[in-house]
Write an enzyme that holds these catalytic residues in place. Structure first.
Site, PDB file in Angstrom:
ATOM      1  N   THR A   1       0.815  -1.221   0.000  1.00 57.96           N
ATOM      2  CA  THR A   1       0.000   0.000   0.000  1.00 57.96           C
ATOM      3  C   THR A   1       0.847   1.268   0.000  1.00 57.96           C
ATOM      4  O   THR A   1       0.317   2.371   0.079  1.00 57.96           O
ATOM      5  CB  THR A   1      -0.927   0.027   1.238  1.00 57.96           C
ATOM      6  OG1 THR A   1      -0.108  -0.245   2.392  1.00 57.96           O
ATOM      7  CG2 THR A   1      -2.008  -1.014   1.142  1.00 57.96           C
ATOM      8  N   GLY A   2       2.175   1.125  -0.065  1.00 57.13           N
ATOM      9  CA  GLY A   2       3.047   2.307  -0.101  1.00 57.13           C
ATOM     10  C   GLY A   2       3.146   2.863  -1.516  1.00 57.13           C
ATOM     11  O   GLY A   2       2.548   2.327  -2.458  1.00 57.13           O
TER      12      GLY A   2
ATOM     13  N   VAL B   1       5.753   2.911  -3.542  1.00 57.47           N
ATOM     14  CA  VAL B   1       6.441   1.979  -4.442  1.00 57.47           C
ATOM     15  C   VAL B   1       5.533   0.776  -4.697  1.00 57.47           C
ATOM     16  O   VAL B   1       5.425   0.292  -5.828  1.00 57.47           O
ATOM     17  CB  VAL B   1       7.801   1.535  -3.855  1.00 57.47           C
ATOM     18  CG1 VAL B   1       8.469   0.526  -4.776  1.00 57.47           C
ATOM     19  CG2 VAL B   1       8.719   2.737  -3.638  1.00 57.47           C
TER      20      VAL B   1
ATOM     21  N   ARG C   1      21.980  -4.354   1.350  1.00 58.27           N
ATOM     22  CA  ARG C   1      22.762  -3.923   0.166  1.00 58.27           C
ATOM     23  C   ARG C   1      24.263  -4.029   0.385  1.00 58.27           C
ATOM     24  O   ARG C   1      25.023  -4.239  -0.547  1.00 58.27           O
ATOM     25  CB  ARG C   1      22.405  -2.484  -0.214  1.00 58.27           C
ATOM     26  CG  ARG C   1      21.024  -2.335  -0.803  1.00 58.27           C
ATOM     27  CD  ARG C   1      20.776  -0.878  -1.168  1.00 58.27           C
ATOM     28  NE  ARG C   1      19.371  -0.642  -1.438  1.00 58.27           N
ATOM     29  CZ  ARG C   1      18.749   0.504  -1.181  1.00 58.27           C
ATOM     30  NH1 ARG C   1      19.416   1.527  -0.644  1.00 58.27           N
ATOM     31  NH2 ARG C   1      17.480   0.655  -1.469  1.00 58.27           N
TER      32      ARG C   1
ATOM     33  N   CYS D   1      17.430   4.723  -5.021  1.00 57.96           N
ATOM     34  CA  CYS D   1      16.870   5.308  -6.255  1.00 57.96           C
ATOM     35  C   CYS D   1      17.858   6.213  -7.004  1.00 57.96           C
ATOM     36  O   CYS D   1      17.953   6.154  -8.241  1.00 57.96           O
ATOM     37  CB  CYS D   1      15.597   6.064  -5.926  1.00 57.96           C
ATOM     38  SG  CYS D   1      15.696   7.050  -4.442  1.00 57.96           S
TER      39      CYS D   1
ATOM     40  N   LYS E   1      25.268   5.925   0.841  1.00 59.13           N
ATOM     41  CA  LYS E   1      24.656   4.826   0.068  1.00 59.13           C
ATOM     42  C   LYS E   1      25.032   4.952  -1.405  1.00 59.13           C
ATOM     43  O   LYS E   1      25.404   3.975  -2.047  1.00 59.13           O
ATOM     44  CB  LYS E   1      23.127   4.900   0.175  1.00 59.13           C
ATOM     45  CG  LYS E   1      22.542   4.374   1.452  1.00 59.13           C
ATOM     46  CD  LYS E   1      21.016   4.458   1.338  1.00 59.13           C
ATOM     47  CE  LYS E   1      20.344   4.437   2.676  1.00 59.13           C
ATOM     48  NZ  LYS E   1      18.925   4.763   2.597  1.00 59.13           N
TER      49      LYS E   1
ATOM     50  N   ARG F   1      17.111  17.685  -0.977  1.00 60.27           N
ATOM     51  CA  ARG F   1      15.666  17.509  -1.165  1.00 60.27           C
ATOM     52  C   ARG F   1      15.103  18.778  -1.796  1.00 60.27           C
ATOM     53  O   ARG F   1      15.457  19.885  -1.381  1.00 60.27           O
ATOM     54  CB  ARG F   1      14.974  17.330   0.178  1.00 60.27           C
ATOM     55  CG  ARG F   1      15.020  15.931   0.671  1.00 60.27           C
ATOM     56  CD  ARG F   1      13.683  15.232   0.494  1.00 60.27           C
ATOM     57  NE  ARG F   1      13.773  13.895   1.063  1.00 60.27           N
ATOM     58  CZ  ARG F   1      13.810  12.776   0.360  1.00 60.27           C
ATOM     59  NH1 ARG F   1      13.772  12.813  -0.957  1.00 60.27           N
ATOM     60  NH2 ARG F   1      13.879  11.619   0.954  1.00 60.27           N
TER      61      ARG F   1
ATOM     62  N   HIS G   1      13.519  12.272  -9.492  1.00 59.46           N
ATOM     63  CA  HIS G   1      14.778  12.831  -9.008  1.00 59.46           C
ATOM     64  C   HIS G   1      15.593  13.332 -10.203  1.00 59.46           C
ATOM     65  O   HIS G   1      15.618  12.699 -11.267  1.00 59.46           O
ATOM     66  CB  HIS G   1      15.625  11.770  -8.292  1.00 59.46           C
ATOM     67  CG  HIS G   1      15.069  11.315  -6.963  1.00 59.46           C
ATOM     68  ND1 HIS G   1      14.017  11.931  -6.325  1.00 59.46           N
ATOM     69  CD2 HIS G   1      15.466  10.299  -6.138  1.00 59.46           C
ATOM     70  CE1 HIS G   1      13.773  11.317  -5.181  1.00 59.46           C
ATOM     71  NE2 HIS G   1      14.632  10.314  -5.037  1.00 59.46           N
TER      72      HIS G   1
END
Ligand SMILES: NC(=O)c1ccc[n+]([C@@H]2O[C@H](COP(=O)([O-])OP(=O)(O)OC[C@H]3O[C@@H](n4cnc5c(N)ncnc54)[C@H](OP(=O)(O)O)[C@@H]3O)[C@@H](O)[C@H]2O)c1
Length: 331
Positions: free
Chosen positions: A10-11, A13, A96, A125, A207, A229, A236
Site C-alpha cells: 500500500t506504499g 512503491v 545492500r 533510487c 549509500k 531535497r 529525481h
C-alpha cells in the site's frame, strides 16, 4: 505459475509495482499483499480479481516463490533472515552492503543473478538513475571520478513526506500558516536529512557512493555527492560532472547512450528537459550533455528519472523478469 508476495503493497512503491504487475504478462497463481494493518484497507483489484491486504506472517511468506520487500529496512531485517523458500527482492537498504547479496540493475549486472542468490537487493533510487546514465559511457571510456548533485523529490521519502509537502503547500496557499520556517519542506531546499555517518557524507550520500562502487565493481572509484531535497512531488534529477580515463566527443557520448536500453536523450532543439518529462516514464532521460572545452575526458550532463519506477518498482520488477527469462525461477 508462481505465488508472489508483496510486503508494503500500500506504499508509494507498492502502488507502482502493482500497476506494473497488473499490465505485465507474468502469470501468477496467487498474490499475497501485506501492509502494517494500522488502518483498514480495501482489497485491491489485480488482473480482474480482488486481493485482500493482510498482516505479514512468516507462514504466508513461506508459501511464496518470490517476495518483494517494500516496507523499509527494519521490516526487511525482521523477516528476510528467517525465510527458507522464497527468492527475495528487497528494495530497502537492509542487505545492500552484504557481500553475499547482489545489488542489481538488470541492464548493468543482471548476469550476477545466474548464481541464483536467495536474497537480491535493488539499489537506492539515486544510484539506479545515475548509473543507468553513466554505465554505457563507463563501459567504453572508464569512469575515473564522479561528482553528483541530486535534486530529490518528496515521494522519495514515502507517502508521509509526500503528504507533508502537499499539506504545507496547501496551508501556505490558504494563508493559514503565517510563515515558512527553515524546517518547512514547502518552497525550501535542504540537504537530505539522512543521518551524518562520518561527519562528512550523510547516509544518503554514503549509500550512493558505496552502491556505485559495488555495482561497478570498482572499490576505489572517486565519487563525491551532494544530496538535496527539493519541493517537487515525483522524479529525481541529478547534475553530473564526470571524468573518464579516455577522452570522448559529444557525438561518441550520444552514440553510447542512444544504444543503451532504458535511456532517452533530449538533444537540440528540445534541450529544456524538466523533471515533469520523467513522471511515470520508465526511461531515464539525459540532456545538457557536453564535453569540457579544455579537458576532453570531462563530461557534464543532466539526468532525470522517475525514482518510483526505475529507481524502485520497475527495477525490482525487471529483476523478476530476468529471473523468469533466464529460467532461474520457474513460473
Ligand atoms: N519512495 C521511493 O522513491 C523509493 C525508492 C527506492 C527504494 N525505496 C524503498 O522502498 C520501500 C518502500 O518505500 P515507499 O516510498 O513505498 O514507502 P511508503 O510509501 O512509506 O510505504 C511503506 C509501506 O510499508 C508498509 N509497512 C510499514 N510498516 C509495516 C509493517 N510493520 N508491516 C508490513 N508493512 C508495513 C506500509 O503499510 P501501511 O500502508 O499500512 O502504512 C506501506 O505499504 C522502502 O524500503 C524504501 O526505502 C523507496
Amino acid at each position: 505459475m508462481a505465488t508472489i508476495g508483496i510486503v508494503g503493497a500500500t506504499g508509494l512503491v507498492g502502488e507502482e509495482l502493482l500497476k506494473i504487475i497488473n499490465y505485465s504478462q507474468i502469470p501468477f497463481e496467487k498474490i499475497f499483499l501485506f501492509n502494517s494493518q494500522k488502518k483498514l484497507c480495501d482489497p485491491i483489484l489485480l488482473k480482474g480479481k480482488w486481493h485482500p491486504i493482510t498482516a505479514v506472517s512468516l507462514e504466508t511468506l513461506e508459501l511464496c516463490d518470490v517476495v518483494f520487500f517494500l516496507a523499509g529496512s527494519e521490516i526487511s531485517k525482521d523477516y528476510i533472515p528467517h525465510l527458507q523458500r522464497p527468492t527475495v527482492i528487497d528494495l530497502s537498504s537492509a542487505f545492500r552492503t552484504h557481500k553475499a547479496v547482489p545489488l542489481i540493475i538488470p541492464e548493468i549486472n543482471g548476469h550476477l543473478l545466474e548464481t541464483r542468490p536467495r536474497v537480491i537487493a535493488s539499489p537506492n533510487c539515486t544510484t539506479s538513475i545515475m548509473l543507468m546514465a553513466l554505465y554505457p559511457l563507463h563501459k567504453r571510456y572508464k569512469l575515473k571520478r564522479i561528482c553528483a548533485s541530486t535534486y530529490q523529490a518528496a515521494s522519495g521519502g514515502g507517502r508521509k513526506l509526500l503528504g507533508s509537502l502537499l499539506e504545507e503547500t496547501k496551508r501556505y496557499a490558504l494563508k493559514r500558516s503565517a510563515s515558512l520556517s527553515s524546517l518547512s519542506y514547502a518552497f525550501n531546499l535542504y540537504p537530505h536529512p539522512a543521518s551524518i555517518e562520518n561527519c562528512q557524507d550523510n547516509l544518503e550520500e554514503t549509500k550512493m557512493i558505496f552502491e556505485t562502487r559495488k555495482i561497478l565493481e570498482d572499490p576505489t572509484l572517486s565519487i563525491s555527492c551532494q544530496c538535496i531535497r527539493v519541493p517537487t512531488l515525483r522524479v529525481h534529477g541529478i547534475s553530473l560532472h564526470v571524468d573518464f580515463e579516455d577522452p570522448l566527443t559529444e557525438e561518441e557520448a550520444f552514440k553510447e547512450l542512444r544504444a543503451f536500453p532504458g535511456i532517452e536523450i533530449y538533444a537540440q532543439p528540445k534541450m529544456q528537459l524538466s523533471s515533469h518529462e520523467a513522471i511515470e516514464n520508465q526511461k531515464i532521460l539525459c540532456s545538457r550533455i557536453r564535453i569540457d572545452p579544455v579537458d576532453p575526458t570531462r563530461l557534464s550532463l543532466w539526468v532525470v528519472g522517475d525514482q518510483l519506477l526505475k529507481g524502485a518498482a520497475l527495477n525490482a520488477f525487471q529483476i523478476l523478469e530476468y529471473l523468469i527469462g533466464s529460467s532461474l525461477i520457474l513460473i
